[in-house]
Structure formats: C-alpha cells, structure tokens
Design an enzyme around this catalytic site. Sequence first.
Site, short mmCIF file in Angstrom:
data_model
loop_
_atom_site.label_atom_id
_atom_site.label_comp_id
_atom_site.label_asym_id
_atom_site.label_seq_id
_atom_site.Cartn_x
_atom_site.Cartn_y
_atom_site.Cartn_z
N HIS A 202 0.83 -1.20 0.00
CA HIS A 202 0.00 0.00 0.00
C HIS A 202 0.87 1.26 0.00
O HIS A 202 0.55 2.26 -0.65
CB HIS A 202 -0.90 0.02 1.23
N GLU A 444 1.12 -11.22 -22.93
CA GLU A 444 2.12 -11.11 -21.87
C GLU A 444 2.78 -12.43 -21.53
O GLU A 444 3.54 -12.52 -20.56
CB GLU A 444 1.52 -10.47 -20.63
N ASN A 467 5.83 -5.53 -19.24
CA ASN A 467 6.42 -5.90 -17.95
C ASN A 467 6.42 -7.41 -17.77
O ASN A 467 7.45 -8.03 -17.46
CB ASN A 467 5.67 -5.25 -16.80
N ASP A 468 5.25 -8.03 -17.96
CA ASP A 468 5.17 -9.48 -17.77
C ASP A 468 5.76 -10.23 -18.96
O ASP A 468 6.39 -11.28 -18.78
CB ASP A 468 3.70 -9.90 -17.57
N ARG A 478 12.08 -9.44 -12.14
CA ARG A 478 12.83 -8.19 -12.08
C ARG A 478 12.99 -7.66 -10.67
O ARG A 478 13.80 -6.76 -10.43
CB ARG A 478 12.16 -7.14 -12.97
N CYS A 515 1.72 -1.45 -23.48
CA CYS A 515 1.80 -0.78 -22.18
C CYS A 515 2.94 -1.39 -21.37
O CYS A 515 3.41 -2.48 -21.66
CB CYS A 515 0.48 -0.89 -21.42
#
Length: 597
Positions: A202, A444, A467-468, A478, A515
């Site tokens: 969080h 991904e 990213n994935d 990563r 993205c």
Amino acid sequence: MASSSVIRSRDVKLQGVPASPGVAAGRVLRLDERGRHQFYYIGVSAAQARMEVRRLREALQEARAQLQEIKVRLAEELGYEHSFILDAHLLMLEDKRLIEELNHEITTRRVNAEWAVRSVADRIISAYNKVNDLYLRERTSDLEDVATRLLTILSGHDKFDLSKLDQDVIIVANNIWPSTVAELDFKHVLGFATNTGGLTSHSAIIARSLGIPAVVGLHEVTRLAKTGNVIVIDGAEGCVILRPTKPVLTAYLGKRKREAGGRTRPAADAAQAAETTDGVRITLRANVELPTEIESLALFGAEGIGLYRSEFLFLNRLPELPGEDEQYEVYRKLALATGDAGANIRVFDLGGDKLALGGFEAEQNPALGLRGMRLSLKVEHVFRTQLRAILRANLHGHLRVVLPLISTITELREAKRIIADVKQEMAEARVEHNAELPIGVMIEVPAAAMMGDVFAREADFLSVGTNDLIQYMLAVDRANENVAHLYQPLHPAILRTIADLVRVAEAEQVPLELCGEMAADPLQAIALIGLGIRTLSLVPGSIPLVKNAIRSVELERVRALLKEAMKLTSSTEVEELLASELPRQAPRFFAAWSSRA
C-alpha cells in the site's frame, strides 16, 4: 542481500526495488521503529488480568479513534479511494476472533496486555511469512502497523508527529507502514527509502499516486543512514546514494531539475501532438491504478487510458470484494473522464489465494498459477459482476475490456461466451447498458505472442504487456536482485517478438497497443515506434518526456536504425547502438536527457 559499493570516498550506493519514480535529494530523517518499545513479560494475577483486558479494550478504542482521524485526513488529502487502505486496519481492530485471541492470551496465560499483543501478532505474522505468495506476505505490514499502534498506546509513549515537520526530509526506515504514509507531512517529505517492502505494498501505491520518489527493499539502508546525512533517491532506477560526493550530488540535482522542468511543462505542451518530425502521429495513453490519477490525465496530455488496473479496486477492499454498484461508480468515472478516447479496463488480475472466497490455497509458484483470466473463469460470478458494472458504465463513454494472462484461444472463447451471456441477461432484465464493448487480449506470455495471429482473428484488439512479457520470455523476476540484471527490455528476442506482433496486427487489421515501463523510457519508446508500435500506454508523469522524445525524431531514420538493431545479438549491443545514434538524430532532446545517472 542488496549490493552496496563505495563509489568514491563517501558515496554509498544501494540498489533496491523502484517503487515510485523520480529523483529526490535531501537530508535523512531516520525512523527507528516508531513506537516499537521494548516490552517485557509480566505475570499477573486473575484480578490484574481483568484490568489488563480493560486496558486492552481501551487501547483498541483509542486505536480506532486514531485511525478514523487519519482516514478522514487521507480522504481530504488524497481522495476517498485512498482512505479504503485503512479499512483493513480498522477491520483488524473489530475482528472478534483476533480480540478473543488477545483476551484469551491475557486471561489464560496471565500476562500483561503488551505481551499479549506482541506474542499474538508475532504468531500470526510468522504464519503469513511462511506463505509463498508475495502479496500475502506484504500484508503482514498491515498487522505489524496495527500491533505497533496498540503497543504505543499501551505504553503511554508519545508517537513522533510526522504530520508537522519543519523542514524537508527524506524518510529512511525499516518499513513505512500504510498509516504512517497517511500521516506524513506531504509538504516536507521529499521521498522515502526502506529496508523492506514491495511494488504492491500500500505504501508503494500511495507513493506513486502522490508522486513521491520511493525505493524499497534496500535491506540495509537503516544501518548505513543517519539522521541528517545527505541522501539521493532515484525512484526510477531503484537506487539511493548515501553521503554523495559533490559531482554525484550535482549530477542528480541536475536530473531532478530537469524532471521538475518536465513537470511544469505538461500544461503548456499537453495539447501538442506526439508527432515525429516527418509527421507520423503516435498516441500516448495513460496507465492508471487509482481513480484519483484520472485528474492528472489532461495535465499530462494523455489520450485516454490504455490500461486501468482494476485489481487495485479489489486489493483496497480485501477481504471483502467490491460490489457491482461500487465498481460501476469507478468505471463510470473512467468513462466520463476519458470521453471519446476511452479507457481499457483490465479484468482483475489477482491470484486465487488473494480473494476471500475460500477453496484457494497458497500456491508453490503463483506467477505460473491461478491468476489473471484463469482465475476469472474459475470465479465466474465475480467476473460477471465486474462485467455488469463495466457494461452499465459504458453508457457514459467508450470502455473496452482487456483479458490478462491469456495463453490459449480456449480461454478467450470462454471469456467471450460469458460476456455475451451477461449482455443477454442484462438485455432480458432490461438493465440499461452499452453492449458495444470491444474485447482485447493482453499479450504477456510467450504462448500468446507466438499465437498472436490466432488471437488477432478473434479479439477486437491486442495489448502487449511488456512488464510481464519480458519477465516470462526471459524467465526473470525483475524484483529479484540476483537476476534483475537479466531483465533486458532491449533483448533481441523481445524486439523480434514485438516486431512479429506488429506484422500480425497489420495483417489481421486489428489495433495493437503496448503498455508497460518500457514505454516510459524515452530511448526504449523510440525503439518501439521504430518497430511499428503506434499506441503506447505509460504512467501519466512520463508522458511529457516521451512526447518530447517522439517530437524530436524522424521516424524513417528511426526505422532504419531499428533494422540495424535487429541484426545484433545482445541487449548491450542494441542499447549501445541506440545510445550512440539517437543523440545524433535528436541532439537537443538527448543532450537534455543525458541525466540517466
């Protein structure tokens, strides 16, 4: 362990996890386990035990009052959505089972209230720490936060008031708990660096939303940093420099100044198109996690939302799940805010053990387990609720859904069947909705990339989640410092895969978007448009910088450069080629951007 090395006589560089981008430089304020006092076992009589139970009850009441006060402030400062983060803490204080366990500890073992809180909390935290799932392990910080608050109240010690700082500081701590972040004096806190924590904590989420640079997972920053030391944080690179030498500090101050300049320019530049010097238009959309980020879209010139990570709506409510009406209000806000540009809503991408539905246990390897679309098909009623909310909200704009972690065409077909079924049910029940809901597939995993042509024939659009995709293709976590150096966005295998997807999308005439953090790096973003990508989605704060990079290059020359890059055999060779050639094509931009420390 985090790596540390002496750069010069004083510089100490620590590498951690990049939690929130940006550069901050200032003086350390080290929090030494705020409120964590030394507690001792005290045996008590039966009569004293009753007094200890009463002390505990009063401490619980005081803790609830404090958290409610913080929640109100959080809602005022950051928006109502953020205040949900503290609901998990308040629920713990209302948890009958937990309270019964604390009372039982006091009355059965005849111990003081402090010892009961510490021992019960340690027992639960120890159990959570044995779970393999990273997200669940990170939730121990919530319990530790609540326990420490109770112990501070029981001890009668005053807590350090972080809401009234008199100078700019960078917080250094073992961990910064969610309620601590909520109490920060946002005018004077420039950033924070912690020993522990992860991307999905969080605290990291709030830091990103606030735009405060943060690096977590540094392991030994509290051992090396002292209050008053000069410290530099690079939230994009995930590193901190303690006691920097003058040249190093000057370099980072320059980078911070350029970042600050970039932040002040977007209002003026927002209306300008992301167009190359030879007139090729690139669409820059925004990645959004929290509804409060919507307000920044216009400031940064985002053309709609390319990725709304709906799982954060779920994460902030666990163990409960958000209802249809609650989701509808959020999606309606997205639809209204993005207008004709629209928003892509990624179906909740969570692991099964994170949903309080029962029947799901911790997995040995959650990255390859029941998550993303696999879970949505398992918990169809949750998926259907989300779809109903999206279809209703779609009346107010142009929404699209993106299906995460698809690896087989069967999953896509099953998802489409459910979506069609939900539409029919809503039509028969005369529930107002907009059934024009394009369905996209997130590319991904390697299987989806290899089968891109098949997915392109049955989906309305493709969205490459870099990213994935990079992690799965290169088999690299990563966030794992032992192998993070192998996370290489410019690896030839990644470039070839993206180039293949561009060809597939063009052949099948379906939109292709991309993205991920790769799109937020100017050099990598230029490489992507050179490969043929025309729509990028990235964090809003990075859009002005990438827009300026795009506006400084000629696409034909970039395409020729990428043809040369595709002949190379390593990411190092590719990066060296781009880093040497692109500044020749766009000297003004890359001279200004050469601040990558």
